[in-house]
Design an enzyme around this catalytic site. Structure first.
Site, short mmCIF file in Angstrom:
data_model
loop_
_atom_site.label_atom_id
_atom_site.label_comp_id
_atom_site.label_asym_id
_atom_site.label_seq_id
_atom_site.Cartn_x
_atom_site.Cartn_y
_atom_site.Cartn_z
N LYS A 22 41.44 3.22 73.03
CA LYS A 22 40.73 3.16 71.75
C LYS A 22 41.48 2.26 70.77
O LYS A 22 40.91 1.37 70.14
CB LYS A 22 40.61 4.56 71.13
N ASN A 23 42.78 2.49 70.63
CA ASN A 23 43.54 1.78 69.60
C ASN A 23 43.81 0.32 69.94
O ASN A 23 44.22 -0.44 69.08
CB ASN A 23 44.83 2.54 69.28
N CYS A 118 42.99 10.48 54.09
CA CYS A 118 42.88 10.81 55.52
C CYS A 118 43.56 12.15 55.73
O CYS A 118 44.55 12.47 55.07
CB CYS A 118 43.56 9.74 56.36
N ARG A 123 48.24 7.11 53.94
CA ARG A 123 47.94 5.89 54.71
C ARG A 123 47.51 4.72 53.82
O ARG A 123 46.40 4.20 53.95
CB ARG A 123 46.93 6.16 55.80
N ASP A 308 50.85 10.34 68.16
CA ASP A 308 49.52 10.71 68.65
C ASP A 308 49.57 11.69 69.83
O ASP A 308 48.53 12.13 70.31
CB ASP A 308 48.72 9.47 69.04
N ARG A 400 35.66 10.91 68.79
CA ARG A 400 36.17 9.64 68.28
C ARG A 400 37.15 9.00 69.26
O ARG A 400 37.32 7.78 69.25
CB ARG A 400 36.89 9.85 66.94
#
Ligand code: EPZ
Length: 421
Positions: A22-23, A118, A123, A308, A400
């Site tokens: 994803k990233n 967030c 952030r 993460d 997501r």
């Protein structure tokens, strides 16, 4: 809102395929804005965040089509109609701010909404704007939007970042590809997703070296051309599923996994009593004899332990022998899974950026609530080994970043189902 029902069901066995990252995909897609020619990504993950980035690029006038069941994304930004990333899209996904650098570099102007608050931290974008200003951009905040301009184009410079931010590194590197002269970016982030971005940019004709180290050098060119690029494996999805056999027992092979993507994580698994073996197809994970051992973990930028995977690692340590100390050094508010795990009988004491986890024999199923992407999957992992049923609500967070969670875990023997509502 859908929820997921998990019932503790003992040891797991089989194989889980790991998708594209994803990233990586979220920074590769905006790279299409750097060239008139088409950019095609293969091995793309099927996630709601990718759909959001698609909507953002289309809102700028780019053509984006997905093929082969969503695993191929064909893009072209030949005729853009807008340079504004709207708040309505950006507030859904912060990574939308990765269009700032490419738009500025190619068109000399960009208007990008600040993402706003967030769940896991403030952030801000100061490291992004500092870097782009070092390349000669003028940036002003007006009505919640960053208005960036470089009417005479960007110019290469030597810039040292105050912190190795992933997103700021990606924005600055993309912008520098079309700047006049050379940029030397110091204290750059070293994540595998940045290495993947640079490999793609080089295929588009960019001149870059040093990716994966803390100093990246970019020689600006006049034009970039089209390319096709395969998205790197998702190391966070990989790490997440490596924890399933660690928590439940059994043996699972993660197809497409590579040790080099998860080095620091594997060191901690090893210390906790989890065996990881590299195979021809990926990584095989099993628990060594006996109970998982407590370990201390501190999150750091790559190649350190990834933030993460912190929530998922906490789920493992809830039933470890002994007391573990987890320090979250990247985000200031990333322990929201702790009170939910406590509802399942975990013993966790959170003091600021430090969580002390005293292992218990076994967790008990309970209704729990997902608060962010990685927290949601840590609750599912905990539920896999808990006594009885766990119902995780608000799983839109999960969609997501994880594709086909139920099918992938069911495929290795988990008792799990999605409850539509
Ligand atoms: C990327 O976010 C990832 N997202 C995050 O993954 C990941 O947690 C993070 O890197 C760290 O590894 C994507 O790639 C889309 P940062 P990013 O800029 O780029 C501060 C997930 O679960 N900071 O490296 O936003 C910031 O507040 C997500 O998949 C500034 O102060 O992360 C944070 O505390 C969550 N000013 C720290 O740096 C800035 O201008 C790290 O942020 C930028 C960042």
């Amino acid at each position: 809102m859908d929820s997921i029902l998990v019932t503790g069901n003992g040891a797991l066995s089989g194989q889980i395929p790991i998708a594209g990252a994803k990233n990586a995909c979220l920074t590769l897609m905006p790279a299409t804005l750097l060239s008139e020619e088409p950019l095609t990504l293969t091995n793309a993950p099927r996630l709601s965040d990718i759909k959001t980035m698609t909507a953002l690029l289309q809102s700028l006038g780019a053509e984006v089509s997905t093929l082969q069941d969503g695993q191929v994304i064909a893009m072209s930004s030949h005729d853009l109609t807008s340079h504004t990333a709207d708040y309505e899209i950006v507030r859904k996904m912060r990574a939308s701010n990765l269009v700032l650098g490419p738009l500025l570099a190619r068109f000399g102007q960009a208007v990008v909404s600040l993402p706003g608050g967030c769940a896991i931290g403030a952030r801000p974008m100061d490291l992004h704007t500092e870097g782009l200003e070092a390349l000669g951009a003028e940036i002003e905040l007006k009505d919640g939007y960053l208005h960036a301009s470089a009417p005479r184009g960007l110019t290469g410079a030597v810039h040292e970042m105050r912190f190795a931010s992933v997103g700021a590194t990606e924005n600055i590197v993309m912008a520098a590809t079309l700047a006049k002269g050379t940029t030397v970016l110091k204290n750059a982030a070293r994540e595998p997703e940045i290495v993947d971005l640079v490999e793609c940019l080089r295929k588009m004709g960019a001149q870059i070296s040093g990716e994966g180290t803390s100093t990246i050098e970019i020689q600006g060119v006049d034009l970039l051309h089209g390319a096709t690029h395969q998205v790197v494996t998702d190391r966070i999805e990989l790490g997440t599923y490596m924890l399933a056999p660690a928590i439940c027992g059994g043996e699972v092979e993660l197809l497409g996994g590579r040790l080099s993507l998860v080095g620091a994580f594997v060191e901690k698994l090893d210390a906790a009593g989890i065996e990881v073996e590299e195979t021809a197809k990926g990584l095989k994970v099993r628990r060594r004899n006996g109970r998982v051992q407590a370990v201390d973990v501190t999150t750091e930028p790559f190649p350190g332990f990834p933030t993460d995977l912190q929530a998922q690692m906490m789920a493992l340590l809830c039933t470890a022998e002994g007391t573990s100390v987890l320090e979250e050094k990247i985000f200031e508010n990333r322990f929201m899974h702790a009170p939910e795990l406590t509802r399942m009988g975990a013993r966790i004491d959170v003091q600021g950026g430090t969580a002390t986890v005293t292992g218990v024999d076994r967790l008990k199923g309970a209704p729990v609530m997902a608060t962010d992407l990685r927290a949601s999957v840590s609750l599912i992992l905990a539920g896999l080994a808990a006594e009885g049923e766990t119902v995780v609500s608000r799983v839109y967070h999960l969609d997501r970043g994880y594709e086909h969670v139920v099918q992938k875990l069911e495929g290795v023997g988990a008792k799990i189902e999605r409850i539509k509502s």
